[in-house]
Each structure stands twice: as C-alpha cells, then as structure tokens.
Design an enzyme around this catalytic site. Structure first.
Site, PDB file in Angstrom:
ATOM      1  N   VAL A 125       0.811  -1.225   0.000  1.00  0.00           N
ATOM      2  CA  VAL A 125       0.000   0.000   0.000  1.00  0.00           C
ATOM      3  C   VAL A 125       0.843   1.274   0.000  1.00  0.00           C
ATOM      4  CG1 VAL A 125      -2.078  -1.034   1.008  1.00  0.00           C
ATOM      5  CG2 VAL A 125      -0.311  -0.077   2.516  1.00  0.00           C
ATOM      6  N   SER A 143      -3.846   6.510  16.255  1.00  0.00           N
ATOM      7  CA  SER A 143      -3.376   5.787  17.444  1.00  0.00           C
ATOM      8  C   SER A 143      -3.385   6.788  18.589  1.00  0.00           C
ATOM      9  CB  SER A 143      -1.951   5.281  17.183  1.00  0.00           C
ATOM     10  OG  SER A 143      -1.186   5.228  18.360  1.00  0.00           O
ATOM     11  N   TYR A 156       6.633   6.634  14.475  1.00  0.00           N
ATOM     12  CA  TYR A 156       5.283   6.070  14.530  1.00  0.00           C
ATOM     13  C   TYR A 156       4.280   7.141  14.987  1.00  0.00           C
ATOM     14  CZ  TYR A 156       1.484   2.875  15.790  1.00  0.00           C
ATOM     15  OH  TYR A 156       0.271   2.236  15.886  1.00  0.00           O
ATOM     16  N   ALA A 157       4.613   7.819  16.080  1.00  0.00           N
ATOM     17  CA  ALA A 157       3.692   8.832  16.614  1.00  0.00           C
ATOM     18  C   ALA A 157       3.512   9.970  15.607  1.00  0.00           C
ATOM     19  CB  ALA A 157       4.221   9.359  17.941  1.00  0.00           C
ATOM     20  N   ALA A 158       4.604  10.371  14.967  1.00  0.00           N
ATOM     21  CA  ALA A 158       4.500  11.450  13.977  1.00  0.00           C
ATOM     22  C   ALA A 158       3.621  11.001  12.803  1.00  0.00           C
ATOM     23  CB  ALA A 158       5.893  11.839  13.487  1.00  0.00           C
ATOM     24  N   SER A 159       3.771   9.740  12.389  1.00  0.00           N
ATOM     25  CA  SER A 159       2.946   9.241  11.272  1.00  0.00           C
ATOM     26  C   SER A 159       1.469   9.246  11.665  1.00  0.00           C
ATOM     27  CB  SER A 159       3.384   7.840  10.840  1.00  0.00           C
ATOM     28  OG  SER A 159       2.993   6.842  11.775  1.00  0.00           O
ATOM     29  N   LYS A 160       1.169   8.874  12.902  1.00  0.00           N
ATOM     30  CA  LYS A 160      -0.228   8.795  13.328  1.00  0.00           C
ATOM     31  C   LYS A 160      -0.822  10.191  13.543  1.00  0.00           C
ATOM     32  CE  LYS A 160      -0.467   4.342  13.077  1.00  0.00           C
ATOM     33  NZ  LYS A 160      -1.311   3.703  12.061  1.00  0.00           N
TER      34      LYS A 160
END
Ligand code: NAP
Length: 262
Positions: A77, A154, A167-171
């Site tokens: 994806v 998240s 991860y946090a920045a992406s969410k």
C-alpha cells in the site's frame, strides 16, 4: 408535553449489504478482524496486504453464514501503482466502492537518538503516505455514490508515547489528514474518520521491541488500566463508522483505548 421520536433507523442486522469495501492490512490483527466484520455485515470486501498467506487465513476464517465475501489481494500500500491497481480491483469486483478502511501499518521502537532516517522514512511511508495514496485513489469512486473512509491513527497521536518518534509522527499525520478530508468532502457525501486504538493484542504489539534500557514507568503511562483490547472490538467500531449508523459522524478520531486517557 414530551414527544416520542419514532425509531427510524433499522434494528441491528447486516448493515453493509450491497456495499463494496477495501480493507488494507487484511492479513493480520485489526485489518483481518475488520475484513471479517465488514463481510459478516454483508459487504463485498477486497482485503489487501503484503502477506498472501495471512490473507488466505482471513478468507478461511469467514463464517459460512456471512452474507458478504472477502477477496484477497496482495499489494504494497505504500506503492502508488499497486494502490491504483487495488482500488481498480475493488471497484470492479464490488460494482463500485463505498467503504475504505486504511488499517495496514508498521511500528518500530527505538531511542530517538538511534532512530535512523531509513526507519523514519519507512514508517512514515507505510503509515501516512499509504493512507494518502489509498484515499486519493479511492475518493473519485466514493464521490459517485457516497462513502466512508476509516483511517488508523493511534493514541500516540494525542499524548507522548516514548521511543516511537516516527510512529507517533505518522499517526499525528493520519489524524490531520483525516480532519482535512472530512471537511474537504463533507458536502459531497463522503465521511472521513479515524480509529485511535491504544494497546490491542496483535502481532504488532507482540513483536514490539522497546530498547533494553527503556523506563517502564514511562511505558506504563500508555497502558490501559483494563488491559489490552482485542482486534474484534476495534473492528466493531470500524463497522459502525462504515455503516449508516455512523451517518452523522465525520472528522472524528475515535479513541479505543480501554480508559488509558480517562
Ligand atoms: P498487524 O497485526 O501487524 O497487522 C498489520 C498488517 O499490515 C500486517 O499484515 C502487515 O503485513 C500489513 N502491512 C504492513 N505494511 C504493509 C504494506 N506496505 N502494504 C500492505 N500491507 C502492509 O498490526 P495491527 O496491530 O493489526 O495494526 C493495524 C493498524 O492499527 C496499524 O495501522 C497500527 O498502527 C494501528 N494501531 C494498532 C495498535 C495496536 O495496539 N495493535 C494500536 C494503535 C494503532 P506484514 O506482516 O507482512 O508486514
């Protein structure tokens, strides 16, 4: 005198009969549970994932009494052409496209000082860029008959989750993208929401590898007082948002975190 408002929505039953849905991350965890739930509610689901064997297990797990169906589709994806191909297959197989659940994602934990640029780029690409790519490819189809997009944010998007910088920045990006699309397409029949799970029992959390010297007092801050959730309970919220029961919900980032934030 008080007025009795008649019940106008149908009583519970399959809510997605006749709808076509594309679910990413359909081989495992929350994505597999979502594909199963949407198909059990009558949808024709294209389940997309990198993991073909996992997709086979999802298809095999669909109960015989389900009124919808699941077709597996192996694709990355985060690849623009692969996303365009998956959307085309979903439209062809489902006679259009009405529901998109962007569930695929990856998590990498590390001290921020040791977070490589390669790891940062990979996490942003799989979690955030892929969500943009799928939304962009799906929207022209959702706009023709109305639809719902459900993205995966998240709790890390709303309060500090140590050792998860990328991860946090992406969410956080997924949450911002969700708000943007919800307003941009509000008057054109497309609702856009995101789920924000806390800790859910899946391969992602089982494989989570905090740095050896991580401070468990800080990790405890992000844990639910009632323990981790299960993928099916998250999928039930996705199904609500996908269905007409969620007709007046758009632009929400819905926490499913077992009271972590309470
Ligand atoms: P999971 O069990 O690891 O499932 C994720 C699935 O996505 C895997 O099958 C994975 O395939 C697939 N995937 C990864 N990269 C892909 C790509 N480029 N193209 C296609 N498929 C890809 O994870 P989960 O826990 O169900 O998580 C689902 C979503 O919920 C994620 O977006 C996650 O960030 C979010 N979330 C989870 C939790 C939690 O506690 N579990 C909490 C908050 C948010 P491979 O196995 O082959 O990589």
């Amino acid at each position: 005198m008080a007025e009795l408002v008649p019940l106008t929505t149908p009583l519970p039953g399959p809510r997605l009969t006749g709808r076509s849905a594309l679910v990413t991350g359909g081989a495992s965890g929350i994505g597999a549970a979502t594909a199963l739930r949407l198909a059990a509610e009558g949808a024709t689901v294209l389940a997309v994932d990198l993991d073909g064997e996992g997709l086979g297990r999802t298809v095999a797990a669909l109960p015989a009494e389900a009124t919808g169906g699941i077709t597996p589709h192996v694709a990355d994806v985060s690849d623009e052409d692969a996303v365009a191909g998956a959307v085309a297959v979903a439209v062809e197989g489902g006679g259009g496209l009405h529901v998109v659940a962007n569930i695929a994602g990856i998590l990498r934990a590390a001290h921020t000082t040791e977070h490589s640029l390669q790891m940062w780029d990979q996490v942003i690409r799989v979690n955030l860029t892929s969500t943009f790519l799928v939304c962009r490819a799906a929207l022209p189809h959702l706009l023709t008959g109305g639809g719902a997009i459900i993205n995966s944010a998240s709790t890390s998007a709303s309060f500090g989750h140590p050792w998860m910088a990328a991860y946090a920045a992406s969410k956080g990006g997924v949450a911002a993208l969700t708000h943007t699309l919800a307003v941009e397409y509000a008057k054109r029949g497309v609702r856009v929401n995101a789920i924000a799970p806390g800790s859910v029992r899946t391969s992602m959390t089982k494989g989570l590898d905090f740095p050896a010297d991580a401070d468990f007092d800080l990790i405890a801050r992000i844990m639910s007082p009632i323990g981790p959730g299960d993928p099916a309970s998250v999928a039930a919220v996705v199904a609500l948002l996908a269905s007409d029961d969620g007709a007046h919900i758009s632009g929400e980032i819905i926490r499913i975190d077992g009271g972590t934030h309470a």
